[in-house]
Motif scaffolding. Structure first.
Motif, PDB file in Angstrom:
ATOM      1  N   GLN B 124       7.374  35.416  -6.934  1.00 48.67           N
ATOM      2  CA  GLN B 124       7.786  35.655  -5.478  1.00 48.67           C
ATOM      3  C   GLN B 124       7.158  34.698  -4.310  1.00 48.67           C
ATOM      4  O   GLN B 124       7.383  34.536  -3.463  1.00 48.67           O
ATOM      5  N   GLY B 125       6.187  33.996  -5.109  1.00 49.67           N
ATOM      6  CA  GLY B 125       5.306  33.036  -4.218  1.00 49.67           C
ATOM      7  C   GLY B 125       4.059  33.696  -3.604  1.00 49.67           C
ATOM      8  O   GLY B 125       3.259  32.689  -2.867  1.00 49.67           O
ATOM      9  N   GLU B 126       3.746  34.807  -3.370  1.00 44.71           N
ATOM     10  CA  GLU B 126       2.688  35.300  -2.770  1.00 44.71           C
ATOM     11  C   GLU B 126       1.575  35.653  -3.760  1.00 44.71           C
ATOM     12  O   GLU B 126       0.406  36.054  -3.234  1.00 44.71           O
ATOM     13  N   SER B 127       1.400  34.992  -5.000  1.00 48.56           N
ATOM     14  CA  SER B 127       0.359  35.285  -5.787  1.00 48.56           C
ATOM     15  C   SER B 127       0.053  34.130  -6.545  1.00 48.56           C
ATOM     16  O   SER B 127      -0.305  34.098  -7.885  1.00 48.56           O
ATOM     17  N   SER B 128       0.221  32.913  -5.873  1.00 48.39           N
ATOM     18  CA  SER B 128      -0.356  31.620  -6.612  1.00 48.39           C
ATOM     19  C   SER B 128      -1.728  31.551  -6.587  1.00 48.39           C
ATOM     20  O   SER B 128      -2.278  30.552  -6.028  1.00 48.39           O
ATOM     21  N   VAL B 129      -2.605  32.357  -7.363  1.00 46.24           N
ATOM     22  CA  VAL B 129      -3.872  32.483  -7.453  1.00 46.24           C
ATOM     23  C   VAL B 129      -4.448  31.921  -8.580  1.00 46.24           C
ATOM     24  O   VAL B 129      -5.579  31.991  -9.093  1.00 46.24           O
ATOM     25  N   MET B 130      -3.641  31.311  -9.456  1.00 44.66           N
ATOM     26  CA  MET B 130      -3.895  30.900 -10.949  1.00 44.66           C
ATOM     27  C   MET B 130      -4.354  31.859 -11.661  1.00 44.66           C
ATOM     28  O   MET B 130      -4.471  33.247 -11.223  1.00 44.66           O
ATOM     29  N   PHE B 131      -4.343  31.671 -12.937  1.00 48.49           N
ATOM     30  CA  PHE B 131      -4.356  32.771 -14.108  1.00 48.49           C
ATOM     31  C   PHE B 131      -5.765  33.641 -13.620  1.00 48.49           C
ATOM     32  O   PHE B 131      -5.748  34.643 -13.812  1.00 48.49           O
ATOM     33  N   THR B 132      -6.908  32.887 -13.177  1.00 47.49           N
ATOM     34  CA  THR B 132      -8.022  33.441 -12.942  1.00 47.49           C
ATOM     35  C   THR B 132      -8.180  34.430 -11.810  1.00 47.49           C
ATOM     36  O   THR B 132      -9.164  35.408 -11.682  1.00 47.49           O
ATOM     37  N   SER B 133      -7.430  34.158 -10.742  1.00 44.63           N
ATOM     38  CA  SER B 133      -7.173  34.991  -9.666  1.00 44.63           C
ATOM     39  C   SER B 133      -8.706  35.335  -9.109  1.00 44.63           C
ATOM     40  O   SER B 133      -9.309  36.457  -8.686  1.00 44.63           O
ATOM     41  N   TYR B 134      -9.511  34.384  -8.772  1.00 40.48           N
ATOM     42  CA  TYR B 134     -10.787  34.580  -8.035  1.00 40.48           C
ATOM     43  C   TYR B 134     -10.835  35.195  -6.981  1.00 40.48           C
ATOM     44  O   TYR B 134      -9.836  34.465  -5.878  1.00 40.48           O
ATOM     45  N   VAL B 135     -11.537  35.962  -6.986  1.00 43.14           N
ATOM     46  CA  VAL B 135     -11.553  36.702  -5.290  1.00 43.14           C
ATOM     47  C   VAL B 135     -12.680  35.630  -4.373  1.00 43.14           C
ATOM     48  O   VAL B 135     -13.302  34.966  -4.968  1.00 43.14           O
ATOM     49  N   PRO B 136     -12.487  35.558  -3.173  1.00 46.92           N
ATOM     50  CA  PRO B 136     -11.760  36.374  -2.112  1.00 46.92           C
ATOM     51  C   PRO B 136     -10.374  35.862  -1.921  1.00 46.92           C
ATOM     52  O   PRO B 136      -9.641  36.161  -1.045  1.00 46.92           O
ATOM     53  N   MET B 137      -9.884  35.172  -2.836  1.00 46.60           N
ATOM     54  CA  MET B 137      -8.236  34.573  -2.651  1.00 46.60           C
ATOM     55  C   MET B 137      -7.685  35.825  -3.111  1.00 46.60           C
ATOM     56  O   MET B 137      -7.932  36.414  -4.322  1.00 46.60           O
ATOM     57  N   LYS B 138      -6.468  36.381  -2.493  1.00 47.24           N
ATOM     58  CA  LYS B 138      -5.971  37.385  -2.991  1.00 47.24           C
ATOM     59  C   LYS B 138      -4.413  37.318  -3.276  1.00 47.24           C
ATOM     60  O   LYS B 138      -3.828  36.539  -2.661  1.00 47.24           O
ATOM     61  N   ALA B 139      -3.969  38.007  -4.330  1.00 47.73           N
ATOM     62  CA  ALA B 139      -2.634  37.981  -4.714  1.00 47.73           C
ATOM     63  C   ALA B 139      -2.094  39.178  -4.150  1.00 47.73           C
ATOM     64  O   ALA B 139      -2.696  40.228  -3.886  1.00 47.73           O
ATOM     65  N   ALA B 140      -0.676  39.356  -4.414  1.00 43.67           N
ATOM     66  CA  ALA B 140       0.050  40.426  -4.020  1.00 43.67           C
ATOM     67  C   ALA B 140      -0.363  41.553  -4.727  1.00 43.67           C
ATOM     68  O   ALA B 140      -0.726  41.604  -6.148  1.00 43.67           O
ATOM     69  N   PRO B 141      -0.469  42.972  -4.315  1.00 44.78           N
ATOM     70  CA  PRO B 141      -1.014  44.088  -5.003  1.00 44.78           C
ATOM     71  C   PRO B 141      -0.111  43.897  -6.379  1.00 44.78           C
ATOM     72  O   PRO B 141      -0.765  44.448  -7.657  1.00 44.78           O
ATOM     73  N   HIS B 142       1.095  44.028  -6.635  1.00 44.20           N
ATOM     74  CA  HIS B 142       1.687  44.150  -7.830  1.00 44.20           C
ATOM     75  C   HIS B 142       1.354  43.027  -8.894  1.00 44.20           C
ATOM     76  O   HIS B 142       1.797  43.361 -10.037  1.00 44.20           O
ATOM     77  N   PHE B 143       0.718  42.179  -8.536  1.00 46.17           N
ATOM     78  CA  PHE B 143       0.305  41.026  -9.431  1.00 46.17           C
ATOM     79  C   PHE B 143      -0.880  41.801 -10.211  1.00 46.17           C
ATOM     80  O   PHE B 143      -0.661  41.731 -11.695  1.00 46.17           O
ATOM     81  N   TYR B 144      -1.581  42.388  -9.624  1.00 42.21           N
ATOM     82  CA  TYR B 144      -2.683  43.291 -10.573  1.00 42.21           C
ATOM     83  C   TYR B 144      -2.221  44.370 -11.221  1.00 42.21           C
ATOM     84  O   TYR B 144      -2.534  44.544 -12.129  1.00 42.21           O
ATOM     85  N   VAL B 145      -1.184  44.925 -10.460  1.00 41.23           N
ATOM     86  CA  VAL B 145      -0.641  46.168 -11.124  1.00 41.23           C
ATOM     87  C   VAL B 145      -0.160  45.629 -12.495  1.00 41.23           C
ATOM     88  O   VAL B 145      -0.307  46.502 -13.637  1.00 41.23           O
ATOM     89  N   GLY B 146       0.701  44.548 -12.318  1.00 45.87           N
ATOM     90  CA  GLY B 146       1.531  44.105 -13.548  1.00 45.87           C
ATOM     91  C   GLY B 146       0.252  43.930 -14.807  1.00 45.87           C
ATOM     92  O   GLY B 146       0.610  44.353 -15.857  1.00 45.87           O
ATOM     93  N   LEU B 147      -0.875  42.917 -14.230  1.00 37.75           N
ATOM     94  CA  LEU B 147      -1.531  42.886 -15.421  1.00 37.75           C
ATOM     95  C   LEU B 147      -2.496  44.348 -15.987  1.00 37.75           C
ATOM     96  O   LEU B 147      -2.603  44.645 -17.157  1.00 37.75           O
ATOM     97  N   ILE B 148      -2.555  45.182 -15.030  1.00 37.22           N
ATOM     98  CA  ILE B 148      -3.209  46.474 -15.577  1.00 37.22           C
ATOM     99  C   ILE B 148      -2.271  46.981 -16.415  1.00 37.22           C
ATOM    100  O   ILE B 148      -2.630  47.714 -17.457  1.00 37.22           O
ATOM    101  N   VAL B 149      -1.017  47.039 -15.989  1.00 34.74           N
ATOM    102  CA  VAL B 149       0.053  47.996 -16.946  1.00 34.74           C
ATOM    103  C   VAL B 149       0.245  47.268 -18.221  1.00 34.74           C
ATOM    104  O   VAL B 149       0.221  47.800 -19.474  1.00 34.74           O
ATOM    105  N   PHE B 150       0.051  45.870 -18.363  1.00 32.86           N
ATOM    106  CA  PHE B 150       0.227  45.011 -19.451  1.00 32.86           C
ATOM    107  C   PHE B 150      -1.007  45.561 -20.377  1.00 32.86           C
ATOM    108  O   PHE B 150      -0.881  45.845 -21.622  1.00 32.86           O
ATOM    109  N   ALA B 151      -2.185  45.589 -19.616  1.00 35.10           N
ATOM    110  CA  ALA B 151      -3.526  45.863 -20.474  1.00 35.10           C
ATOM    111  C   ALA B 151      -3.249  47.396 -21.140  1.00 35.10           C
ATOM    112  O   ALA B 151      -3.867  47.410 -21.989  1.00 35.10           O
ATOM    113  N   VAL B 152      -2.817  48.189 -20.271  1.00 35.82           N
ATOM    114  CA  VAL B 152      -2.853  49.426 -20.774  1.00 35.82           C
ATOM    115  C   VAL B 152      -1.868  49.694 -22.107  1.00 35.82           C
ATOM    116  O   VAL B 152      -2.195  50.299 -23.268  1.00 35.82           O
ATOM    117  N   GLY B 153      -0.721  48.990 -22.025  1.00 40.28           N
ATOM    118  CA  GLY B 153       0.280  48.982 -23.120  1.00 40.28           C
ATOM    119  C   GLY B 153      -0.529  48.313 -24.264  1.00 40.28           C
ATOM    120  O   GLY B 153      -0.512  48.586 -25.432  1.00 40.28           O
TER     121      GLY B 153
END
Lengths: 181, 564
Positions: B124-153
């Motif tokens: 969607q283009g709002e989460s071009s934060v690289m694989f590392t997603s270093y803060v304070p650069m911010k991705a869209a919330p569902h980017f983190y949600v996706g990774l969390i759900v993946f990790a839970v699985g």
């Protein structure tokens, strides 16, 4: 075989083969030597990253940079008229990073030592000094202080090597190293 | 107890195969290959953009696809494949039923959903934060949600692996200790728990921050914990692909570890020390002491490196010993010359072993040396290093394993055998080029994750040395070669699964790449009599290269500006 249980149930008492023992010994000693090398370089080497860093509010850091620019500005450079400053040898010098510039341009004396402060106003940036190839991470909220001694005269470029958004590849700065007048 | 109609007996290995486990292995492996294909394509586009003469993507797309490339191959491809491996190493190798197949399907669904959500967020283009997603650069919330759900699985899948080991022990489906390959998989699974816990500890607050519930996240703290996931997940890969090396050597040559004790201890060292590698990413950071950096970056006196160096001898040693038992005794390297180089499972495994050791291993130690890191941090040297470990090492090993898994698990013959024979060479050569040329460009200072190293629209000017531009061109060409190898892999695998000759008929032929082994290998010799001169020469060459390259870099370091 490696995909079946060990043939001998008591495998942990099997004696080791000599080639393995020799290799493990060499590899272990090599590890110790490499570990020792890092410690040794802290004692005898001349290139170590400083451990001096402070928590800092970005606006406070910016104030210090403005002070330095007001005191030591000698000219301007580039299309965006970035100030060039020439602080005295031994002083505290500042390079500020923000989207998407390194500010200001420093002019340093060859062979002199300066206390270089690095910090970011916004996101993380990568201080990559070329062509000497010195690479240091710059964080917002942290003031990293390191003593540097430029030992060759010339024009050095700071490339940003930490991705910082769409203008990342335009973010370059300069440090001039000049011979003592 | 599972009903007996849930099992079949494998006509090749004689193993009892739990059918629900087999279905899960298939599903995870197929999804893995899909992510490899998608992520690999993105990687090709990234490499073609960094080839200055081609420069195919506009800046926005470059950063977007680079983010997607990292997530799709580094996370989703390898972890889906690893889940398949965990089920294989537990249920199949131990003749056991898989614990709670229904929950394994839930895990699969979560992983798939998480991976899809993260991909949507990036595309969607709002989460071009690289694989590392270093803060304070911010991705869209569902980017983190996706990774969390993946990790839970993934964590659920790892739990099922542990559960299966318990069942196998309770139901006495094997004698004595678990096989070495299962032990390696267990190592990977234990590291995975640590890894996924680190991921949860950092990604959950980061998600809360992205929706505005937390005001700040300290950027240095973020990196310490994020890399507890980011680097440790690469150690899952190392443990998994070393286990795969042993497995392939066993299936293709009948190789067994020259010493169970040594190989298992080496795996144990991974569990104890590899986690410290988070420090590799913090050597150029402010606010962390040198004492912490030196201890952690060296995995506590290089004990995890010691583990890898041990495998570096015991894997080729096991191959050499097995080959000599099979009668290939001529000279020092007769066993290697007569190795089954036309079998892509073997050639892929051996290329993976050599490239991982020589390119990935040595460069990793040098890069992770506290002071030398100053010359390499965030340059292209870093991706050069990890393409040698994760692509040449892990990905190629997994590809090689597929040539055994398709006939054994999917019960289909490999189609396009000639293409399959060449595939590891194409891919291996391409990846070796990618790794070497990126490391070369990094040594010349070229920044990673950078759209335009000619700085054509920057307010100031700078030119990297012409050799750096040349390296980026060669890197692009190598990427094309690797992409051809990757495409060949996908064609062979998909073709075999869909159209390969069925191997489940009672009169089916022996699978092409799984030779019938004479049952000669009992023991390799008692203490001190092991005869592996070829392996000794190989490790000696390796060690010389290591020492030489290590000190050359100290020499380079001594020439940069003094600083303290």
């Amino acid at each position: 075989m490696a995909i079946t249980s060990p043939e001998k149930r008591v495998w942990w008492n099997e004696p080791l083969h000599r080639p393995e023992v020799i290799w493990i010994t060499i590899a272990f000693l090599w590890g110790l030597l490499m570990f020792g090398m890092m410690v040794y370089w802290h004692v005898a080497g001349r290139q170590n990253l400083s451990n001096e860093a402070y928590k800092v509010f970005p606006e406070k850091f910016a104030e210090k940079v403005e002070d330095m620019v007001a005191k030591y500005k000698v000219r301007e450079e580039g299309a965006t008229k970035i100030p060039v400053v020439r602080p005295p040898p031994g002083s505290d010098v500042y390079v500020l990073s923000r989207l998407w510039e390194w500010w200001p341009i420093l002019e340093l004396e060859k062979g002199a030592t300066y206390r270089l402060h690095l910090s970011s106003m916004d996101w993380q940036h990568g201080f990559s000094l070329q062509p000497v190839n010195i690479n240091i991470q710059v964080h917002p909220g942290y003031d990293l202080v390191l003593s540097i001694t430029p030992d060759k005269a010339g024009e050095y470029t700071i490339v940003c090597n930490e991705f910082c958004g769409i203008g990342h590849h335009q973010m370059i700065g300069k440090i001039h190293v000049v011979d003592k007048k | 107890m599972a009903a007996s109609n849930e099992f079949r007996t494998c006509s090749v290995t004689g193993l009892k195969v739990h059918l629900p486990a087999e279905a899960l292995i298939k599903a995870n492996a197929v999804v893995a290959v899909v992510f490899l294909a998608v992520g690999g394509l993105f990687g090709l586009l990234v490499a073609l953009t960094r080839w200055q003469a081609v420069h195919i993507l506009p800046a926005e797309w470059f950063y977007l696809l680079l983010t997607a490339h990292g997530a799709d191959v580094l996370l989703f491809w390898v972890i889906f494949f690893e889940v398949a491996l965990l089920y294989f190493a537990s249920a199949i190798l131990l003749n056991c039923r898989l614990a709670t197949p229904w929950l394994a399907w839930v895990a699969f669904a979560l992983m798939l959903a998480g991976a899809a959500i993260a991909n949507v967020a990036v595309l969607q283009g709002e989460s071009s934060v690289m694989f590392t997603s270093y803060v304070p650069m911010k991705a869209a919330p569902h980017f983190y949600v996706g990774l969390i759900v993946f990790a839970v699985g993934t964590l659920t899948a790892v739990g099922i692996f542990f559960g299966t080991l318990v069942i196998a022990r309770e139901e006495r489906t094997y004698q004595g200790s678990i096989p070495l390959v299962t032990f390696g998989a267990l190592t990977a699974a234990i590291i995975a728990v640590f890894t996924l816990a680190s991921g949860a500890i950092i990604l959950i607050p980061t998600f809360l921050w992205s929706v505005g519930l937390i005001t700040t996240i300290d950027p240095v703290m973020y990196k310490v914990i994020w890399w507890g996931m980011g680097h440790s997940s690469q150690q899952i890969n190392v443990a998994a692909h070393v286990a795969v090396w042993y497995a392939i050597a066993a299936v293709v040559l009948g190789a067994k570890p020259i010493s169970e004790k040594v190989s298992r201890t080496a795996f144990l060292m991974y569990i104890l020390f590899l986690q410290l590698a988070s420090a590799h990413h913090l050597l150029a950071e402010p606010g962390i002491s040198s004492e912490w950096k030196v201890f952690n970056t060296s995995y506590a006196l290089y004990l995890a490196v010691l583990g890898s160096m041990i495998h570096g001898m015991s894997v080729p040693g096991a191959i050499e010993a097995a080959q000599r038992k099979l009668g290939f005794n001529a000279g020092i390297f007769g066993w290697l010359r007569k190795a089954p180089w036309g079998n892509p499972a073997f050639s892929g495994m051996f290329i993976s072993l050599v490239l991982f050791g020589f390119l990935g291993g040595i460069s990793g130690v040098v890069l992770g040396t506290e002071q030398i890191n100053l010359m390499m941090h965030n340059t292209l040297y870093v991706p050069g290093h990890f393409h040698a470990t994760v692509v040449a090492g892990t990905t190629l090993a997994f590809m090689a394993f597929t040539y055994l898994a398709v006939p054994l698990v999917f019960r289909r013959e490999i189609v396009l055998p000639t293409l399959a024979k060449w595939q590891p060479y194409l891919f291996g050569l391409g990846v070796a080029g990618i790794s070497l040329f990126m490391m070369g460009a990094g040594t010349l200072g070229v920044a990673r994750r950078h759209w335009d190293i000619t700085f054509s629209d920057a307010p100031l000017t700078f030119e990297y040395p012409p050799a750096a531009i040349l390296m980026m061109g060669l890197n692009g060409m190598s990427a094309v070669l690797a992409a051809i190898g990757g495409l060949a892999y996908v064609l062979v695998v998909v073709g075999s699964i869909l159209f390969g000759k069925r191997l489940d008929a009672p009169d089916a032929e022996r699978p092409r790449f799984i030779p019938r082994l004479p049952t000669t290998v009992a023991a390799y010799g008692s203490a001190g009599t092991l005869h592996v001169p070829g392996t000794i020469v190989l490790v000696t060459v390796f060690f010389m290269s290591f020492v030489l390259y290590y000190f050359v870099n100290w020499k380079y370091l001594s020439e940069i500006w003094p600083m303290r």
